[in-house]
Design a protein around this motif. Structure first.
Motif, mmCIF file in Angstrom:
data_model
loop_
_atom_site.group_PDB
_atom_site.id
_atom_site.type_symbol
_atom_site.label_atom_id
_atom_site.label_comp_id
_atom_site.label_asym_id
_atom_site.label_seq_id
_atom_site.Cartn_x
_atom_site.Cartn_y
_atom_site.Cartn_z
ATOM 1 N N VAL A 150 33.178 -28.570 14.499
ATOM 2 C CA VAL A 150 34.544 -29.028 14.717
ATOM 3 C C VAL A 150 34.911 -30.101 13.706
ATOM 4 C CG1 VAL A 150 36.110 -30.168 16.339
ATOM 5 C CG2 VAL A 150 34.458 -28.476 17.172
ATOM 6 N N LEU A 151 36.122 -29.998 13.164
ATOM 7 C CA LEU A 151 36.707 -31.042 12.331
ATOM 8 C C LEU A 151 37.927 -31.602 13.058
ATOM 9 C CD1 LEU A 151 36.556 -29.420 8.766
ATOM 10 C CD2 LEU A 151 35.025 -31.152 9.728
ATOM 11 N N THR A 152 38.071 -32.931 13.031
ATOM 12 C CA THR A 152 39.190 -33.584 13.713
ATOM 13 C C THR A 152 39.948 -34.464 12.721
ATOM 14 O OG1 THR A 152 37.720 -35.381 14.440
ATOM 15 C CG2 THR A 152 38.073 -33.544 15.961
ATOM 16 N N PRO A 153 40.703 -33.864 11.801
ATOM 17 C CA PRO A 153 41.465 -34.654 10.842
ATOM 18 C C PRO A 153 42.584 -35.420 11.517
ATOM 19 C CG PRO A 153 42.107 -32.359 10.711
ATOM 20 C CD PRO A 153 40.934 -32.409 11.639
ATOM 21 N N THR A 154 42.990 -36.503 10.901
ATOM 22 C CA THR A 154 44.151 -37.258 11.353
ATOM 23 C C THR A 154 45.287 -37.032 10.354
ATOM 24 O OG1 THR A 154 43.789 -39.296 10.100
ATOM 25 C CG2 THR A 154 42.529 -39.026 12.150
ATOM 26 N N ARG A 155 46.452 -37.633 10.634
ATOM 27 C CA ARG A 155 47.565 -37.522 9.693
ATOM 28 C C ARG A 155 47.248 -38.206 8.366
ATOM 29 N NH1 ARG A 155 50.872 -38.371 14.366
ATOM 30 N NH2 ARG A 155 50.989 -40.597 13.943
ATOM 31 N N LEU A 156 46.255 -39.095 8.389
ATOM 32 C CA LEU A 156 45.908 -39.817 7.170
ATOM 33 C C LEU A 156 44.840 -39.114 6.350
ATOM 34 C CD1 LEU A 156 45.822 -43.496 8.514
ATOM 35 C CD2 LEU A 156 47.700 -42.299 7.378
ATOM 36 N N THR A 157 44.152 -38.146 6.920
ATOM 37 C CA THR A 157 43.059 -37.487 6.210
ATOM 38 C C THR A 157 43.571 -36.767 4.969
ATOM 39 O OG1 THR A 157 41.799 -37.153 8.249
ATOM 40 C CG2 THR A 157 41.240 -35.750 6.376
ATOM 41 N N SER A 158 42.957 -37.030 3.841
ATOM 42 C CA SER A 158 43.368 -36.376 2.600
ATOM 43 C C SER A 158 42.841 -34.954 2.533
ATOM 44 C CB SER A 158 42.848 -37.166 1.397
ATOM 45 O OG SER A 158 41.444 -37.022 1.272
ATOM 46 N N LYS A 159 43.522 -34.144 1.743
ATOM 47 C CA LYS A 159 43.065 -32.769 1.549
ATOM 48 C C LYS A 159 41.699 -32.759 0.880
ATOM 49 C CE LYS A 159 44.512 -28.263 -0.215
ATOM 50 N NZ LYS A 159 43.205 -27.954 -0.854
ATOM 51 N N THR A 160 41.424 -33.722 0.020
ATOM 52 C CA THR A 160 40.117 -33.788 -0.643
ATOM 53 C C THR A 160 39.002 -33.981 0.377
ATOM 54 O OG1 THR A 160 41.100 -34.703 -2.655
ATOM 55 C CG2 THR A 160 38.746 -35.024 -2.359
ATOM 56 N N TYR A 163 38.383 -40.188 5.273
ATOM 57 C CA TYR A 163 37.530 -39.818 6.401
ATOM 58 C C TYR A 163 38.092 -38.628 7.158
ATOM 59 C CZ TYR A 163 35.829 -39.920 11.204
ATOM 60 O OH TYR A 163 35.327 -39.561 12.440
ATOM 61 N N ILE A 164 37.188 -37.748 7.599
ATOM 62 C CA ILE A 164 37.534 -36.691 8.541
ATOM 63 C C ILE A 164 36.419 -36.607 9.571
ATOM 64 C CG2 ILE A 164 36.524 -34.922 7.021
ATOM 65 C CD1 ILE A 164 38.611 -32.965 8.223
ATOM 66 N N GLY A 165 36.796 -36.626 10.837
ATOM 67 C CA GLY A 165 35.805 -36.520 11.898
ATOM 68 C C GLY A 165 35.175 -35.149 11.937
ATOM 69 N N THR A 206 32.512 -38.145 6.387
ATOM 70 C CA THR A 206 32.635 -37.459 7.663
ATOM 71 C C THR A 206 31.539 -37.986 8.566
ATOM 72 O OG1 THR A 206 32.870 -35.299 8.751
ATOM 73 C CG2 THR A 206 31.162 -35.491 7.059
ATOM 74 N N ASP A 207 31.552 -37.541 9.818
ATOM 75 C CA ASP A 207 30.490 -37.947 10.739
ATOM 76 C C ASP A 207 30.087 -36.734 11.571
ATOM 77 O OD1 ASP A 207 32.666 -37.711 12.425
ATOM 78 O OD2 ASP A 207 32.043 -39.364 13.719
ATOM 79 N N VAL A 208 29.103 -36.929 12.457
ATOM 80 C CA VAL A 208 28.637 -35.834 13.300
ATOM 81 C C VAL A 208 28.609 -36.244 14.767
ATOM 82 C CG1 VAL A 208 27.280 -34.750 11.462
ATOM 83 C CG2 VAL A 208 26.200 -36.472 12.930
ATOM 84 N N PHE A 257 39.135 -33.273 3.540
ATOM 85 C CA PHE A 257 39.106 -32.058 4.355
ATOM 86 C C PHE A 257 38.315 -30.958 3.656
ATOM 87 C CE2 PHE A 257 40.924 -28.185 6.155
ATOM 88 C CZ PHE A 257 40.992 -28.476 7.506
ATOM 89 N N ASP A 258 38.598 -30.745 2.377
ATOM 90 C CA ASP A 258 37.935 -29.674 1.637
ATOM 91 C C ASP A 258 36.440 -29.951 1.463
ATOM 92 O OD1 ASP A 258 40.303 -28.311 1.427
ATOM 93 O OD2 ASP A 258 40.739 -28.967 -0.626
ATOM 94 N N ARG A 259 36.090 -31.208 1.246
ATOM 95 C CA ARG A 259 34.665 -31.522 1.104
ATOM 96 C C ARG A 259 33.910 -31.284 2.411
ATOM 97 N NH1 ARG A 259 36.031 -36.519 -2.749
ATOM 98 N NH2 ARG A 259 35.460 -35.558 -4.752
ATOM 99 N N ALA A 260 34.539 -31.592 3.526
ATOM 100 C CA ALA A 260 33.909 -31.314 4.808
ATOM 101 C C ALA A 260 33.740 -29.810 5.005
ATOM 102 C CB ALA A 260 34.740 -31.908 5.944
#
Length: 372
Positions: free
Chosen positions: A137-147, A109-111, A86-88, A149-152
């Motif tokens: 804020v989290l900005t997932p894309t269609r490619l972002t995995s649930k893993t 990756y998840i923003g 992820t990033d900030v 997402f959950d870690r973020a």
């Protein structure tokens, strides 16, 4: 899911604050920065261990300015720094486009953008409680995995923040209004002080200090942030310019003698001033009464990792997300090159300052070698 290991790339204000919060919750944190003294400073504060991890960590936080997020992420993934990333960065859409087009594995990756900061910069300004009760804020894309997402979400919980899921472009438009344009307006006002009469400093009260406080932010970082979100910021400043033009015309009219302007013109100009002041009061009340500020977006709902991407690229990720074992190989003996991370100075979003790469913008604030 529980985070056990974390890497923070860029030990500025935000990166070090993330590391401090995670370390105090028992997470093993590895600190990477092209400026080794910055990483050592963060380590001395109790933020973690300086240097790359021996194996891929659960999550890597790319704590660099917006223009460098994509190249730093790409190199971190190429070196298998982590299982998820992820990033900030405080601007999301440009980096997201680069990431979808160029990183080795955008599924991992998840923003992210924690909406917290200080006018001070660098690791010494970091605080473990910086994010407590603040939106992240989290900005997932269609490619972002649930893993990923959950870690973020786990990281946000460790930091005591409150997650919100948004589209990247929606996020950028919002922070143009709430952060980026206000910083430029504060700088415009603060810049007048150096050209004002010497007596002005002795008459300055708390109101002026409140208006100009954020103008202390790192100029190179803020230049990068504003340029990365230039169109949205320009839209806000154009609206301010229109209001300012009307107020300026009213003030010039009111400065004329009564006999010249007449009672009707005087009333009209006064109404323009009163209207602006009343609209200002309404705007402040909106901030105080925001009903959604404390709401958390649950990942199980329809705002999960699939379907928020505004660009092209794959379909929704299934509930199983990305197999964590696919990136489980050990890193090379050198790990992630510390020269890929950013220096210790940071600004409002706390991202460490970047360094110059081919094709970067000229001038003393040009981003330095990526992988800000």
């Amino acid at each position: 899911m529980t985070l056990r290991t974390l890497a923070v790339v860029g030990t500025g204000l935000i990166g070090t604050s993330v590391a401090l919060a995670a370390s105090r919750r028992g997470v093993t944190v590895h600190l990477l920065d092209r400026d080794e003294s910055a990483a050592r400073t963060a380590a001395a504060l109790g933020a973690g261990l300086p240097g790359p991890p021996p194996h891929p960590v659960d999550l890597a936080v790319i704590a660099v300015p917006p223009s460098a997020a994509a190249p730093v992420l790409a190199e971190a993934q190429a070196r298998r720094l982590a299982l998820s990333y992820t990033d900030v960065a405080s601007v999301k859409a440009p980096a997201q486009r680069e990431i979808l087009a160029g990183v080795p594995d955008p599924r991992r990756y998840i923003g992210g953008h924690p909406l917290a900061g200080r006018e001070r910069s660098g690791p010494l300004a970091a605080r473990a409680d910086l994010f407590r009760g603040r939106a992240w804020v989290l900005t997932p894309t269609r490619l972002t995995s649930k893993t990923a997402f959950d870690r973020a979400l786990d990281l946000i919980a460790l930091c005591g923040a409150e997650p919100r899921v948004m589209r990247a472009r929606t996020h950028d438009d919002a922070v143009a209004l709430t952060s980026h344009a206000p910083h430029l307006v504060a700088s415009l006002m603060a810049a007048r002080l150096s050209e004002g009469p010497p007596e002005a400093a002795h008459l300055a009260g708390q109101g002026l200090r409140d208006v100009t406080r954020i103008a202390r932010g790192d100029s190179c970082l803020w230049s990068d942030i504003v340029e990365s979100n230039a169109a949205a910021v320009a839209d806000i400043l154009t609206q301010i310019q229109e209001d300012l033009g009307a107020v300026l015309a009213a003030l010039k009219d009111l400065a004329e003698p009564d006999l010249i302007r007449g009672p009707e013109a005087t009333a009209k100009s006064r109404n323009i001033l009163v209207d602006l002041l009343e609209r200002g009061i309404t705007g402040v009340e909106e901030l105080d009464a925001d009903p959604g500020r404390r709401k958390t977006v649950a990942p199980e709902r329809d705002v999960g990792p699939g379907g928020l991407d505004e660009g092209a690229g794959g379909g929704d990720v299934g509930p199983g997300g990305l197999d964590e074992g696919t990136a489980g190989r050990e890193m090379g003996p050198g790990g992630l090159d510390e020269g890929t991370a950013a220096g210790p100075d940071a600004g409002p979003g706390g991202q460490a300052r970047a360094t110059a790469r081919p094709g970067s913008r000229p001038g003393r604030c040009a981003p330095r070698e990526p992988a800000r």
